[in-house]
Each structure stands twice: as C-alpha cells, then as structure tokens.
Design a protein around this motif. Sequence first.
Motif, PDB file in Angstrom:
ATOM      1  N   ILE A  74     112.384  25.478  75.315  1.00  0.00           N
ATOM      2  CA  ILE A  74     112.471  25.522  76.753  1.00  0.00           C
ATOM      3  C   ILE A  74     111.226  25.042  77.310  1.00  0.00           C
ATOM      4  O   ILE A  74     110.075  24.934  76.649  1.00  0.00           O
ATOM      5  CB  ILE A  74     112.934  26.818  76.882  1.00  0.00           C
ATOM      6  CG1 ILE A  74     112.098  27.892  76.677  1.00  0.00           C
ATOM      7  CG2 ILE A  74     114.261  27.274  76.458  1.00  0.00           C
ATOM      8  CD1 ILE A  74     111.053  28.368  77.376  1.00  0.00           C
ATOM      9  N   ALA A  75     111.093  24.832  78.630  1.00  0.00           N
ATOM     10  CA  ALA A  75     110.058  24.759  79.680  1.00  0.00           C
ATOM     11  C   ALA A  75     110.260  26.488  80.173  1.00  0.00           C
ATOM     12  O   ALA A  75     111.176  27.025  80.731  1.00  0.00           O
ATOM     13  CB  ALA A  75     110.205  23.864  80.704  1.00  0.00           C
ATOM     14  N   VAL A  76     108.853  26.687  80.479  1.00  0.00           N
ATOM     15  CA  VAL A  76     108.827  28.192  80.784  1.00  0.00           C
ATOM     16  C   VAL A  76     108.889  28.288  82.370  1.00  0.00           C
ATOM     17  O   VAL A  76     108.005  27.842  83.115  1.00  0.00           O
ATOM     18  CB  VAL A  76     107.457  28.850  80.444  1.00  0.00           C
ATOM     19  CG1 VAL A  76     107.312  30.430  81.112  1.00  0.00           C
ATOM     20  CG2 VAL A  76     107.439  29.157  79.033  1.00  0.00           C
ATOM     21  N   ALA A  77     109.938  28.821  82.880  1.00  0.00           N
ATOM     22  CA  ALA A  77     110.287  28.687  84.274  1.00  0.00           C
ATOM     23  C   ALA A  77     109.174  29.407  85.143  1.00  0.00           C
ATOM     24  O   ALA A  77     108.660  28.966  86.220  1.00  0.00           O
ATOM     25  CB  ALA A  77     111.821  29.285  84.696  1.00  0.00           C
ATOM     26  N   GLY A 103     116.025  22.280  80.102  1.00  0.00           N
ATOM     27  CA  GLY A 103     116.100  23.691  79.749  1.00  0.00           C
ATOM     28  C   GLY A 103     115.327  24.730  80.046  1.00  0.00           C
ATOM     29  O   GLY A 103     114.101  24.526  79.638  1.00  0.00           O
ATOM     30  N   LEU A 104     115.430  25.631  80.753  1.00  0.00           N
ATOM     31  CA  LEU A 104     114.589  26.740  81.193  1.00  0.00           C
ATOM     32  C   LEU A 104     114.749  28.092  80.336  1.00  0.00           C
ATOM     33  O   LEU A 104     115.934  28.511  79.984  1.00  0.00           O
ATOM     34  CB  LEU A 104     114.803  26.896  82.694  1.00  0.00           C
ATOM     35  CG  LEU A 104     114.882  25.733  83.628  1.00  0.00           C
ATOM     36  CD1 LEU A 104     115.286  26.108  84.935  1.00  0.00           C
ATOM     37  CD2 LEU A 104     113.358  25.364  83.542  1.00  0.00           C
ATOM     38  N   TRP A 176     120.188  23.888  81.849  1.00  0.00           N
ATOM     39  CA  TRP A 176     120.653  24.886  80.828  1.00  0.00           C
ATOM     40  C   TRP A 176     119.712  26.185  80.715  1.00  0.00           C
ATOM     41  O   TRP A 176     118.320  25.725  80.978  1.00  0.00           O
ATOM     42  CB  TRP A 176     120.655  24.425  79.357  1.00  0.00           C
ATOM     43  CG  TRP A 176     121.798  23.479  79.244  1.00  0.00           C
ATOM     44  CD1 TRP A 176     122.254  22.254  80.162  1.00  0.00           C
ATOM     45  CD2 TRP A 176     122.761  23.288  78.062  1.00  0.00           C
ATOM     46  NE1 TRP A 176     123.213  21.601  79.719  1.00  0.00           N
ATOM     47  CE2 TRP A 176     123.603  21.954  78.142  1.00  0.00           C
ATOM     48  CE3 TRP A 176     122.662  24.033  76.857  1.00  0.00           C
ATOM     49  CZ2 TRP A 176     124.694  21.633  77.350  1.00  0.00           C
ATOM     50  CZ3 TRP A 176     123.708  23.374  75.857  1.00  0.00           C
ATOM     51  CH2 TRP A 176     124.566  22.501  76.168  1.00  0.00           C
ATOM     52  N   ILE A 177     120.257  27.205  80.485  1.00  0.00           N
ATOM     53  CA  ILE A 177     119.301  28.439  80.318  1.00  0.00           C
ATOM     54  C   ILE A 177     119.161  28.963  79.095  1.00  0.00           C
ATOM     55  O   ILE A 177     120.293  29.218  78.309  1.00  0.00           O
ATOM     56  CB  ILE A 177     119.612  29.591  81.556  1.00  0.00           C
ATOM     57  CG1 ILE A 177     119.541  28.924  82.986  1.00  0.00           C
ATOM     58  CG2 ILE A 177     118.894  30.781  81.300  1.00  0.00           C
ATOM     59  CD1 ILE A 177     120.227  29.886  83.979  1.00  0.00           C
ATOM     60  N   ALA A 178     118.129  29.364  78.442  1.00  0.00           N
ATOM     61  CA  ALA A 178     117.995  30.261  77.413  1.00  0.00           C
ATOM     62  C   ALA A 178     118.055  31.505  77.714  1.00  0.00           C
ATOM     63  O   ALA A 178     117.556  32.382  78.669  1.00  0.00           O
ATOM     64  CB  ALA A 178     116.630  29.899  76.771  1.00  0.00           C
ATOM     65  N   ALA A 179     119.115  32.247  76.571  1.00  0.00           N
ATOM     66  CA  ALA A 179     119.354  33.773  76.819  1.00  0.00           C
ATOM     67  C   ALA A 179     119.413  34.311  75.447  1.00  0.00           C
ATOM     68  O   ALA A 179     120.127  33.591  74.452  1.00  0.00           O
ATOM     69  CB  ALA A 179     120.529  33.980  77.701  1.00  0.00           C
ATOM     70  N   LEU A 196     121.359  27.947  76.101  1.00  0.00           N
ATOM     71  CA  LEU A 196     120.491  27.851  75.040  1.00  0.00           C
ATOM     72  C   LEU A 196     120.388  29.133  74.178  1.00  0.00           C
ATOM     73  O   LEU A 196     119.679  30.060  74.554  1.00  0.00           O
ATOM     74  CB  LEU A 196     119.255  27.247  75.401  1.00  0.00           C
ATOM     75  CG  LEU A 196     118.836  25.809  75.922  1.00  0.00           C
ATOM     76  CD1 LEU A 196     117.623  25.489  76.736  1.00  0.00           C
ATOM     77  CD2 LEU A 196     119.625  24.688  75.104  1.00  0.00           C
ATOM     78  N   ALA A 197     121.058  29.222  73.100  1.00  0.00           N
ATOM     79  CA  ALA A 197     121.189  30.495  72.179  1.00  0.00           C
ATOM     80  C   ALA A 197     119.832  30.504  71.436  1.00  0.00           C
ATOM     81  O   ALA A 197     119.163  29.583  71.166  1.00  0.00           O
ATOM     82  CB  ALA A 197     122.298  30.521  71.277  1.00  0.00           C
ATOM     83  N   HIS A 198     119.535  31.748  71.129  1.00  0.00           N
ATOM     84  CA  HIS A 198     118.194  31.990  70.190  1.00  0.00           C
ATOM     85  C   HIS A 198     118.554  31.687  68.757  1.00  0.00           C
ATOM     86  O   HIS A 198     119.684  31.851  68.320  1.00  0.00           O
ATOM     87  CB  HIS A 198     117.712  33.174  70.533  1.00  0.00           C
ATOM     88  CG  HIS A 198     116.246  33.511  69.982  1.00  0.00           C
ATOM     89  ND1 HIS A 198     116.148  33.858  68.644  1.00  0.00           N
ATOM     90  CD2 HIS A 198     115.119  33.335  70.512  1.00  0.00           C
ATOM     91  CE1 HIS A 198     114.720  33.839  68.347  1.00  0.00           C
ATOM     92  NE2 HIS A 198     114.049  33.519  69.463  1.00  0.00           N
ATOM     93  N   THR A 199     117.849  31.382  68.134  1.00  0.00           N
ATOM     94  CA  THR A 199     117.822  31.211  66.520  1.00  0.00           C
ATOM     95  C   THR A 199     118.566  32.347  66.143  1.00  0.00           C
ATOM     96  O   THR A 199     119.374  32.318  65.103  1.00  0.00           O
ATOM     97  CB  THR A 199     116.620  30.596  65.879  1.00  0.00           C
ATOM     98  OG1 THR A 199     116.307  29.554  66.506  1.00  0.00           O
ATOM     99  CG2 THR A 199     116.824  30.436  64.387  1.00  0.00           C
ATOM    100  N   PHE A 200     117.897  33.696  66.342  1.00  0.00           N
ATOM    101  CA  PHE A 200     118.330  34.896  65.737  1.00  0.00           C
ATOM    102  C   PHE A 200     119.731  35.310  66.393  1.00  0.00           C
ATOM    103  O   PHE A 200     119.603  36.200  67.149  1.00  0.00           O
ATOM    104  CB  PHE A 200     117.158  35.807  65.993  1.00  0.00           C
ATOM    105  CG  PHE A 200     117.310  37.179  65.030  1.00  0.00           C
ATOM    106  CD1 PHE A 200     116.832  37.153  63.994  1.00  0.00           C
ATOM    107  CD2 PHE A 200     117.809  38.283  65.762  1.00  0.00           C
ATOM    108  CE1 PHE A 200     117.026  38.091  63.154  1.00  0.00           C
ATOM    109  CE2 PHE A 200     117.926  39.504  64.986  1.00  0.00           C
ATOM    110  CZ  PHE A 200     117.528  39.350  63.767  1.00  0.00           C
ATOM    111  N   THR A 201     120.677  34.763  65.657  1.00  0.00           N
ATOM    112  CA  THR A 201     122.001  34.909  65.931  1.00  0.00           C
ATOM    113  C   THR A 201     122.944  34.690  64.801  1.00  0.00           C
ATOM    114  O   THR A 201     122.529  34.230  63.964  1.00  0.00           O
ATOM    115  CB  THR A 201     122.503  34.260  67.285  1.00  0.00           C
ATOM    116  OG1 THR A 201     123.597  34.819  67.815  1.00  0.00           O
ATOM    117  CG2 THR A 201     122.778  32.782  66.767  1.00  0.00           C
TER     118      THR A 201
END
Length: 351
Positions: A74-77, A103-104, A176-179, A196-201
Amino acid sequence: MRQDGQVSDDATAPFLIDAGGDAGTDPRAFASGAADLEAAGYDGIFAAETKHDPFVSLTAAAMRTERVTLMTGIAVAFARSPMTVAETANDLQLVSGGRFVLGLGSQVKPHIERRFSMPWSAPAARMREYVGAVRAIWSSWESGEKLAFEGEHYRHTLMTPFFSPGPNPYGQPPIWIAAVGERMTETAGAVADGLLAHTFTTERYLREVTRPALERGAASADRDPATLGLSVPAFVAVGETQQELDRAIAATRQQIAFYGSTPDYLPVLALHGWESVHERLNAGARRGEWKEMAAAIDDKVLAAFAAVGSASEVAAQLRERFSGLVTRLSFSASYPIPEATSAALLAALRG
C-alpha cells in the motif's frame, strides 16, 4: 479485465492474478520487472511502500507496460496530505492510461508518529475522512466547483484554477483500503472500491469475519457489496522437487510465525482456537527466538494459512479456497520461487 477489479465474464481464472514487485527493488529495476510480469501474463502489479516510494516505482512501470493494472499495495495514507495523494494518484492515472488503483493503508501508530512524524488518531474514522477528502479534491478538479471539504481531521477549502489540472480523461482511479480488523474493513465497505486483505488470513477468517464486515460497511452506506473488490495475497509453499518444497515450507512456517506473534493478528488465530499458538509465538518474539518460532506452526496451522505442494496442487487449492470469495489474488512467498515454477503455477490457475 474491468477497472473496478472485478473478474470479467470471459476470465479464464476465477479471480484476477496479480504480482507483487520486490519491495526492495529500486524503481528502475521495478519498471523492468513489471514489463516481464506483464509479458508473463499477470493481470496486475503491486508496489509496496517499504524502502522506496511506490508512486515512483509505478510511474516508472507505467512507462514500460501497456495492459496490467498498477496498484499501490500500500501507500501509507497518514504519512501524506490528501491533497498530495490526490495529485500524485491523478497523475499516475493519466500516465498509465487509466490503469492505476490507489491502495491506501493506515500503517501503525509507532511508524506514523516516530518514523513519519505525523499525527495518529482513530484510524478507521480518519481513513473514512481521508478517502472522502481525496475524492472531494478530484471532484473539484472534474467539475470546476468550489472545493469545500471540512472534516474533523482534514480541511480542504482552497482550489484556484491555476492549481487545478482539470478533468482526468481516464476518470478518477479506484481507491482500495488495506484492513485486518473489522472496523477498518467496515470502513472499506462504506467508502472504498475494494479491500486489500492482509497475508495473515485464512479462508475461514475471510468468510466468517472479513466478508461480513465488508458487507456491513457497504450496507451502512447503502452500497451493493457485490461491486466491491477483495484482494488476497495468499501464502504459497510451492515446489516441483522435494528440495524446493522443503525449502518453501520452512520459509512459509517462519513467515506465518512472525505474523502470528503480533497481538494485532491474534483474532485470526483465535477464530481457529489457536490462542495458545499466539502465546507461544509472542513469548518467543520477546526473547528474540525468531528461528525457533517456526516450530509452533504445525502442519494443521500451515495448511490453514498456506497452499502447499506442486504448482498444480497449489493452483487446485487456491481455486477451491478462493473461487467466488475474492476478486484478485497474488502469491505471498518469503523465498525465491523458480521462474519455471511460477510460470507453471500461473498456467495451472489459468487452465
């Protein structure tokens, strides 16, 4: 492929397949690698914000590619003003010919305050307002109307013709938002075009926690959740020889252990009843026993987080887990995947 990130009716895979550029690669090499990934058949390319600015890398990549979607992942909002992000994203949408996705992500409090020296507060509420501010700026440029965004965290009320680029011929880029947590996921459902889901899922966490939270957020804003994208960077432990596979499994156990030691990711393990795994990993992390922590990731935990096996076996597992659940998928691997194996995995998913 559609700009909103949804799979078109004629897609040969059940989801779009993206590649993540090496986070440590400088923008020159990133651009060259992007051209190779496009030629290999990927649908999109992510640029992360770690050692290099993702906007610079994607600008370079835009000049070397013609087809792939280019996304900050992502880019850091909160390290930036909504105005600067609106300007940069608008320009990237222009130079890429409408292929950019913004993607933020929020990052975490210590990095925002101590690395970027920026304020931190109420991340989900702040992100909701941030997206609204960026879109208000774009709309002002598009319509020529007065910029009048006033919120609790951001205020943008000045835009003169001299500083307005005018309408973008390719329209506004999707956001898109990372969460990870439910509150930020609900925010994505309410105001973003995708999550944008995290890898740890895990598949179960996506179905029982992430998707419902995304849908709640969409319902709160009277939006159709079917229009929202969901991107997952899936752990893969893939190898065509036993030696390759053993190396991949060892590296994947290590990466799962690293994430699993973090309290913020405990809910994923807790859903499966694996709180004791987190306790063991967290204690190991406090002692600095990073290598030893991998032993806590047994085969059952590994199988829940990662697709494991040959290219054809991994492709079959990914299809089974994520068909109809996600719209975009990328591969998360903390080890080098041989080029031939990557090609075989991509071909198997396309077949």
